[in-house]
Design a protein around this motif. Structure first.
Motif, PDB file in Angstrom:
ATOM      1  N   SER A  17      -4.439   9.182 -25.337  1.00 22.42           N
ATOM      2  CA  SER A  17      -3.201  10.154 -25.842  1.00 22.42           C
ATOM      3  C   SER A  17      -3.370   9.713 -27.597  1.00 22.42           C
ATOM      4  CB  SER A  17      -2.000   9.565 -25.587  1.00 22.42           C
ATOM      5  OG  SER A  17      -1.750   8.027 -25.594  1.00 22.42           O
ATOM      6  N   THR A  18      -4.019   8.602 -27.926  1.00 28.31           N
ATOM      7  CA  THR A  18      -3.824   8.387 -29.473  1.00 28.31           C
ATOM      8  C   THR A  18      -5.204   8.575 -30.029  1.00 28.31           C
ATOM      9  OG1 THR A  18      -3.995   6.182 -29.086  1.00 28.31           O
ATOM     10  CG2 THR A  18      -1.817   7.136 -29.213  1.00 28.31           C
ATOM     11  N   GLY A  19      -6.554   8.450 -29.342  1.00 24.91           N
ATOM     12  CA  GLY A  19      -7.531   8.171 -29.724  1.00 24.91           C
ATOM     13  C   GLY A  19      -8.069   6.857 -30.318  1.00 24.91           C
ATOM     14  N   THR A  20      -7.166   5.825 -30.250  1.00 20.91           N
ATOM     15  CA  THR A  20      -7.385   4.528 -30.655  1.00 20.91           C
ATOM     16  C   THR A  20      -8.515   3.921 -29.703  1.00 20.91           C
ATOM     17  OG1 THR A  20      -5.008   3.984 -31.384  1.00 20.91           O
ATOM     18  CG2 THR A  20      -6.347   2.092 -31.032  1.00 20.91           C
ATOM     19  N   THR A  21      -9.484   3.263 -30.535  1.00 21.78           N
ATOM     20  CA  THR A  21     -10.650   2.924 -29.764  1.00 21.78           C
ATOM     21  C   THR A  21     -10.819   1.265 -30.173  1.00 21.78           C
ATOM     22  OG1 THR A  21     -11.675   4.691 -29.758  1.00 21.78           O
ATOM     23  CG2 THR A  21     -13.083   3.045 -29.512  1.00 21.78           C
ATOM     24  N   LEU A  22     -10.937   0.405 -29.160  1.00 23.18           N
ATOM     25  CA  LEU A  22     -11.350  -0.975 -29.073  1.00 23.18           C
ATOM     26  C   LEU A  22     -12.642  -1.308 -28.375  1.00 23.18           C
ATOM     27  CD1 LEU A  22      -7.774  -2.293 -28.254  1.00 23.18           C
ATOM     28  CD2 LEU A  22      -8.619  -2.133 -30.509  1.00 23.18           C
ATOM     29  N   ALA A  75     -12.273  -6.764 -27.145  1.00 25.49           N
ATOM     30  CA  ALA A  75     -10.969  -6.924 -27.974  1.00 25.49           C
ATOM     31  C   ALA A  75      -9.992  -6.251 -27.089  1.00 25.49           C
ATOM     32  CB  ALA A  75     -11.076  -5.849 -29.044  1.00 25.49           C
ATOM     33  N   TRP A  76     -10.233  -5.307 -26.301  1.00 23.29           N
ATOM     34  CA  TRP A  76      -9.485  -4.447 -25.338  1.00 23.29           C
ATOM     35  C   TRP A  76      -9.044  -5.538 -24.344  1.00 23.29           C
ATOM     36  CZ3 TRP A  76      -8.598  -3.483 -20.353  1.00 23.29           C
ATOM     37  CH2 TRP A  76      -7.575  -2.585 -20.068  1.00 23.29           C
ATOM     38  N   ARG A  77     -10.137  -6.204 -23.561  1.00 23.18           N
ATOM     39  CA  ARG A  77      -9.656  -7.392 -22.727  1.00 23.18           C
ATOM     40  C   ARG A  77      -8.759  -8.498 -23.161  1.00 23.18           C
ATOM     41  NH1 ARG A  77     -14.492 -10.365 -20.145  1.00 23.18           N
ATOM     42  NH2 ARG A  77     -12.476 -11.629 -19.421  1.00 23.18           N
ATOM     43  N   SER A  78      -9.073  -8.874 -24.496  1.00 23.99           N
ATOM     44  CA  SER A  78      -8.073  -9.778 -24.942  1.00 23.99           C
ATOM     45  C   SER A  78      -6.544  -9.343 -25.151  1.00 23.99           C
ATOM     46  CB  SER A  78      -8.664 -10.191 -26.318  1.00 23.99           C
ATOM     47  OG  SER A  78      -9.867 -10.798 -26.214  1.00 23.99           O
ATOM     48  N   TRP A  87      -6.507   4.804 -20.460  1.00 29.22           N
ATOM     49  CA  TRP A  87      -7.676   4.233 -21.362  1.00 29.22           C
ATOM     50  C   TRP A  87      -9.096   4.777 -20.907  1.00 29.22           C
ATOM     51  CZ3 TRP A  87      -6.951   1.393 -25.783  1.00 29.22           C
ATOM     52  CH2 TRP A  87      -5.675   0.956 -26.404  1.00 29.22           C
ATOM     53  N   VAL A  88      -9.864   5.314 -21.602  1.00 33.81           N
ATOM     54  CA  VAL A  88     -11.195   5.898 -21.237  1.00 33.81           C
ATOM     55  C   VAL A  88     -12.198   4.728 -21.485  1.00 33.81           C
ATOM     56  CG1 VAL A  88     -12.735   7.629 -21.610  1.00 33.81           C
ATOM     57  CG2 VAL A  88     -10.279   7.945 -21.856  1.00 33.81           C
ATOM     58  N   VAL A  89     -12.869   4.223 -20.577  1.00 39.40           N
ATOM     59  CA  VAL A  89     -14.060   3.270 -20.464  1.00 39.40           C
ATOM     60  C   VAL A  89     -15.490   3.941 -20.877  1.00 39.40           C
ATOM     61  CG1 VAL A  89     -15.349   1.596 -19.205  1.00 39.40           C
ATOM     62  CG2 VAL A  89     -12.959   1.850 -18.792  1.00 39.40           C
ATOM     63  N   HIS A  90     -15.874   3.503 -21.991  1.00 39.26           N
ATOM     64  CA  HIS A  90     -17.127   4.094 -22.396  1.00 39.26           C
ATOM     65  C   HIS A  90     -18.137   3.012 -21.953  1.00 39.26           C
ATOM     66  CE1 HIS A  90     -15.263   6.827 -25.405  1.00 39.26           C
ATOM     67  NE2 HIS A  90     -14.218   6.053 -25.418  1.00 39.26           N
ATOM     68  N   ALA A  91     -18.911   3.517 -21.227  1.00 39.47           N
ATOM     69  CA  ALA A  91     -19.870   2.597 -20.401  1.00 39.47           C
ATOM     70  C   ALA A  91     -21.425   2.909 -20.766  1.00 39.47           C
ATOM     71  CB  ALA A  91     -19.911   2.608 -19.016  1.00 39.47           C
TER      72      ALA A  91
END
Length: 360
Positions: free
Chosen positions: A236-241, A245-248, A322-326
């Motif tokens: 929804s926001t485009g914020t990428t981690l 960092a996302w897991r933390s 949240w979209v997972v980039h693999a």
């Protein structure tokens, strides 16, 4: 027609052995084999039936029906060729889309309702121009016309589409290998397993701690790959981690995962191997259109989805998504350099042949 993931899993389980159901269907498989052989012989006897582009054409396909991991390979191949100075374009069937008589082309952010979810994902991830049509030669001709800067073409799927001439063939399989070795409907194969003897590269998509199938007796370059999450984007926001960092920040909260891909369990297993405990998982039919939200029934504050699904879920405007980039990690880091060198030779040969043709 979408087949439920449970039925798909049942079929694939049955196709791993030569049981009663497979044996009963074996006569139908022989009819299918005869049809496949007749079609291939027809193209071998008359090479002019296939359209051969002035550009090098790479097929990325499979012989095992259903999802084996072709799209991540297409994306990785396109990005790696771009890094080596190529300008790739992609042709695809455009699964589930009514294209019409003329092929459809586009670049950048594409509407999956017009192009299909996988072509839209490929265009978004790579920036490559994309052309879709069930008739791949039509798609390729339109791609060449609309994007003259393209100097190599990657066909997403289409190994069995013999009307499209090709210079290199890459087959993507997974840990199931060739299953029981039988052609549909008695087994999972679109073509006999002997087809693998004639391709250039075989990539086996494995899960963590899963052994690769037995190495095949073929001259093809053989390697394995595993998908691993590298980053996560809030849809929804485009914020990428970055993944760690996302897991933390979010991994301590309950997390669910939703996937509408060929093998959704593979996505869930990847997340578990990357350190997540999933509260709920929802497997939807491959290429599901997301006409209604499957997320409303989930109460978790974070829901992970695939990039393939993300192109169809933006309109839900759900901050929990949240979209997972693999990205694939290959056992043979030099395989794309091998493709690059082969393409240079093929491009030179095609250019020399074009120069010898009479001009009207």
């Amino acid at each position: 027609m979408n087949i439920s993931p449970s039925l798909t899993q049942t079929l694939h389980t049955a196709w791993q052995k030569k049981g009663l159901i497979s044996t009963l269907l074996w006569p139908a498989s022989w009819i299918a084999r005869a049809f496949i052989a007749r079609k291939r012989l027809r193209y071998q006897r008359d090479p002019g039936l296939a359209y051969h582009s002035r550009l090098p054409v790479i097929i990325v396909g499979n012989i095992y029906v259903g999802g084996t991991g072709k799209t991540p390979v297409v994306v990785a191949l396109a990005q790696s060729l771009q890094a080596r100075g190529w300008h790739p374009g992609v042709v695809s069937r455009g699964y589930g889309v009514q294209v019409g008589d003329k092929a459809r082309t586009g670049q950048g952010q594409l509407d999956p309702a017009l192009f299909g979810d996988e072509p839209a994902l490929i265009a978004q991830a790579t920036g490559c121009p994309v052309a879709v049509h069930p008739n791949r030669p039509l798609a390729l001709k339109r791609l060449q016309r609309d994007y003259p800067q393209v100097d190599v073409v990657i066909a997403d799927d289409g190994l069995q589409h013999l009307a499209l001439g090709r210079d290199l063939e890459i087959v993507v399989q997974d840990g199931r290998g060739t299953g029981n070795g039988r052609v549909l409907p008695a087994g999972p194969l679109r073509e006999p397993a002997s087809r693998l003897e004639y391709v250039d590269v075989i990539i086996t998509n494995t899960q963590p701690n899963e052994p690769a199938p037995k190495r095949l007796n073929t001259l093809a370059r053989q390697l394995t790959m595993q998908l691993a999450p590298v980053s996560v984007t809030q849809l929804s926001t485009g914020t990428t981690l970055e993944w760690n960092a996302w897991r933390s920040a979010h991994g301590h909260r309950t997390v669910s995962a939703v996937a509408a891909i060929g093998q959704p369990e593979r996505f869930f297993a990847m997340l578990a191997a990357a350190g997540l405990q999933l509260n709920q998982t929802v497997a939807l039919p491959d290429h599901d259109r997301y006409d209604t939200s499957p997320f409303s029934a989930l109460s978790d504050p974070n829901i992970l989805i695939t990039r393939k699904d993300a192109v169809k879920c933006l309109h839900f405007n759900d901050p929990r998504l949240w979209v997972v980039h693999a990205e694939p990690v290959f056992s043979d880091a030099d395989w794309i350099d091998h493709i690059h060198e082969m393409l240079r030779v093929i491009a030179q040969q095609k250019s020399a042949m074009a120069d010898k043709r009479p001009r009207h």
